[in-house]
Design a protein around this motif. Structure first.
Motif, short mmCIF file in Angstrom:
data_model
loop_
_atom_site.label_atom_id
_atom_site.label_comp_id
_atom_site.label_asym_id
_atom_site.label_seq_id
_atom_site.Cartn_x
_atom_site.Cartn_y
_atom_site.Cartn_z
N LEU A 165 -4.82 -3.32 2.74
CA LEU A 165 -4.29 -3.18 4.10
C LEU A 165 -4.56 -4.44 4.92
CD1 LEU A 165 -2.78 -1.19 5.88
CD2 LEU A 165 -4.99 -0.35 6.69
N ALA A 221 2.54 1.77 9.26
CA ALA A 221 1.60 2.72 8.65
C ALA A 221 2.08 3.14 7.27
CB ALA A 221 1.43 3.93 9.56
N PHE A 222 3.39 3.42 7.16
CA PHE A 222 3.96 3.79 5.86
C PHE A 222 3.85 2.63 4.88
CE2 PHE A 222 7.78 3.21 3.26
CZ PHE A 222 7.61 4.25 2.36
N ARG A 244 0.37 2.30 3.37
CA ARG A 244 0.08 3.26 2.29
C ARG A 244 0.78 2.84 1.00
NH1 ARG A 244 1.00 6.95 6.51
NH2 ARG A 244 3.07 7.47 5.67
N LEU A 245 2.05 2.44 1.12
CA LEU A 245 2.80 2.04 -0.07
C LEU A 245 2.23 0.74 -0.64
CD1 LEU A 245 5.29 2.95 -1.72
CD2 LEU A 245 6.65 1.38 -0.34
N ARG A 272 -0.84 -0.32 -0.51
CA ARG A 272 -2.12 -0.06 -1.16
C ARG A 272 -1.93 0.48 -2.58
NH1 ARG A 272 -4.39 2.05 3.09
NH2 ARG A 272 -3.58 4.15 2.65
N ARG A 273 -0.86 1.30 -2.77
CA ARG A 273 -0.63 1.90 -4.08
C ARG A 273 0.13 0.99 -5.04
NH1 ARG A 273 1.46 6.43 -1.46
NH2 ARG A 273 3.45 6.07 -2.50
N GLY A 319 5.75 9.50 -2.94
CA GLY A 319 4.42 9.58 -3.51
C GLY A 319 4.43 9.93 -4.99
N SER A 344 3.35 5.41 -9.04
CA SER A 344 2.03 4.81 -8.87
C SER A 344 1.95 3.56 -9.74
CB SER A 344 0.93 5.80 -9.27
OG SER A 344 1.11 6.23 -10.60
#
Length: 452
Positions: free
Chosen positions: A265, A421-422, A425-426, A428-429, A448, A451
């Motif tokens: 992030l 914010a979205f 998250r994406l 990070r994965r 989600g 991965s």
């Protein structure tokens, strides 16, 4: 402790990304291109006038009956017409064939609009065609004059694709017909001016008191052209550069060396803000050039004159605010997409739909410059992908209530925050994923399901 590590990691990546970009010669070349574009558009009229003054004379042959040809040349001999022809670098000359020169040309049109024998005009027509074919004439016009002051004719050019030549011929003969009609109807110069010229109104504004508002409108239009272009270039350029930066560091495995000591992030935010800082430098460079231009006096852009020293600071503030929010909105999308791309050749496929969306916003903004208060412009300005350009056009040239500006800007800010914010998250994965790009996989990641 964890927060301090996040800040240190963010600062390290930000400094590295920002400084490496500023040290890149290609970056300063792009700054030079932006500044050059600003200088070109703000001096466009001077450049055009320079090349127009250097171009050769446009020679237009006049054919038809001798009476009609002489009448046209007589009209062109008026001092005002002569001045106009000199400004346009146009010269009119009679084109008579052997028959006309021998006095056998057809009779002049009668009151009913009839013509003399067509065969009598053929030698003049042949001479005009030969002149156009050889290049001695740029155009040949066979005119017909009527007692009412009406003028018709046929224009012959070598090709039908020379738009500037066609426009010059039209302008010249429009002025000639206006003068002919005034002469036949017995109208004086003042009566012709009253019929043709726009009313000499003086425009005032409540904010400016007695000050002529035309200068304010010229400034608003000129500044809006420049700012919309800069907003488009900087937002698309900044977001696109962000994607390419992520792909290069991902494909070189550099990112694998950084992420153990920096959270994904913090890495994403450092990249987004570093690229924002880089393009703010470009914005400042263009602004300094514009300020330097303003020191020379009035600038003419797209036919509108304005004094840059009178540029309203609130409009500059809106431009900067919309640039930052628009960049963050699109940068969030591009960061999310870039986190899933492992090869440079996949970048165009992944980013084209988003880029085309902003290109559509730019096209609509160019149209909105003529009708900033149109209903569909007002509606589309509420949609975040279109807001940065359309809201700026509306603020600069239209009428927007304060509550509407606050609502639209607030919606854009909330949309950018949600997307960031979205994207976090994406990011990070998926940042360490090296699978081939596909839109199907992107939608799975959004839900989600995908991965590393």
């Amino acid at each position: 402790m964890k927060g301090a590590a996040w800040v240190r990691g963010f600062g390290a990546v930000f400094r590295f990304s920002f400084s490496s970009k500023l040290k890149n010669p290609a970056y300063w070349a792009s700054v030079g291109m932006i500044v050059g574009a600003v200088l070109f558009f703000t001096n466009l009229e001077t450049i055009v006038r320079y090349f127009v003054d250097r171009q050769g004379e446009t020679v237009i042959g006049i054919g038809g009956t001798p009476a009609d040809v002489q009448a046209v040349l007589s009209l062109a001999g008026d001092p005002e017409m002569q001045a106009m022809l000199e400004r346009m670098h146009v010269r009119l000359q009679a084109t008579f064939g052997p028959a006309a020169e021998g006095g056998k040309a057809g009779r002049a049109p009668d009151a009913a609009g009839g013509r003399g024998p067509e065969a009598a005009l053929e030698p003049a027509k042949a001479a005009g065609e030969a002149g156009v074919a050889s290049g001695a004439l740029d155009a040949y016009v066979e005119v017909r004059l009527y007692p009412s002051g009406r003028m018709t004719g046929t224009v012959l050019t070598k090709t039908g694709t020379n738009a500037s030549l066609n426009e010059r011929v039209t302008d010249v003969f429009q002025a000639l017909q206006r003068r002919l009609a005034a002469e036949r109807l017995g109208l004086g110069p003042e009566m012709v001016s009253a019929l043709v010229d726009p009313p000499p109104f003086t425009y005032r504004t409540l904010q400016g008191g007695e000050e002529d508002a035309r200068e304010q409108m010229g400034l608003a239009i000129g500044m809006t052209y420049v700012m919309v272009l800069l907003l488009y270039l900087f937002i698309v350029g900044g977001a696109g550069s962000l994607v390419m930066e992520l792909i290069r560091e991902k494909s070189s495995r550099f990112i694998e060396l950084v992420l153990p000591s920096v959270s994904p992030l913090a890495y994403m935010w450092a990249k987004i803000l570093a690229m924002l800082g880089v393009f703010v430098v470009q914005y400042a460079a263009a602004g300094l050039i514009l300020y330097g231009v303003s020191r020379r006096g009035t600038v003419t852009l797209f036919g509108d004159s304005f004094d840059l020293s009178k540029m309203p600071l609130d409009l500059l503030g809106y431009a900067l605010l919309l640039f930052v929010l628009g960049y963050l909105f699109y940068a969030a999308i591009f960061a999310a997409v870039g986190s899933m791309i492992a090869r440079v050749e996949e970048a165009n496929t992944a980013t084209t739909p988003v880029t085309l969306l902003f290109v559509l916003a730019f096209i609509i903004a160019m149209w909105a410059l003529r009708m900033p208060d149109a209903s569909f412009v007002r509606v589309l300005s509420w949609l975040p992908p279109f807001t940065p350009l359309l809201l700026f056009v509306r603020i600069a040239l239209g009428s927007v209530a304060g509550w509407e500006i606050a609502g639209i800007v607030g919606l854009l800010a909330l949309s950018a925050a949600a997307l960031l914010a979205f994207a976090g998250r994406l990011f990070r994965r998926m940042i360490l994923s090296y699978e081939p790009w596909s839109w199907r996989r992107f939608w799975q990641a959004m839900r989600g399901e995908a991965s590393v």
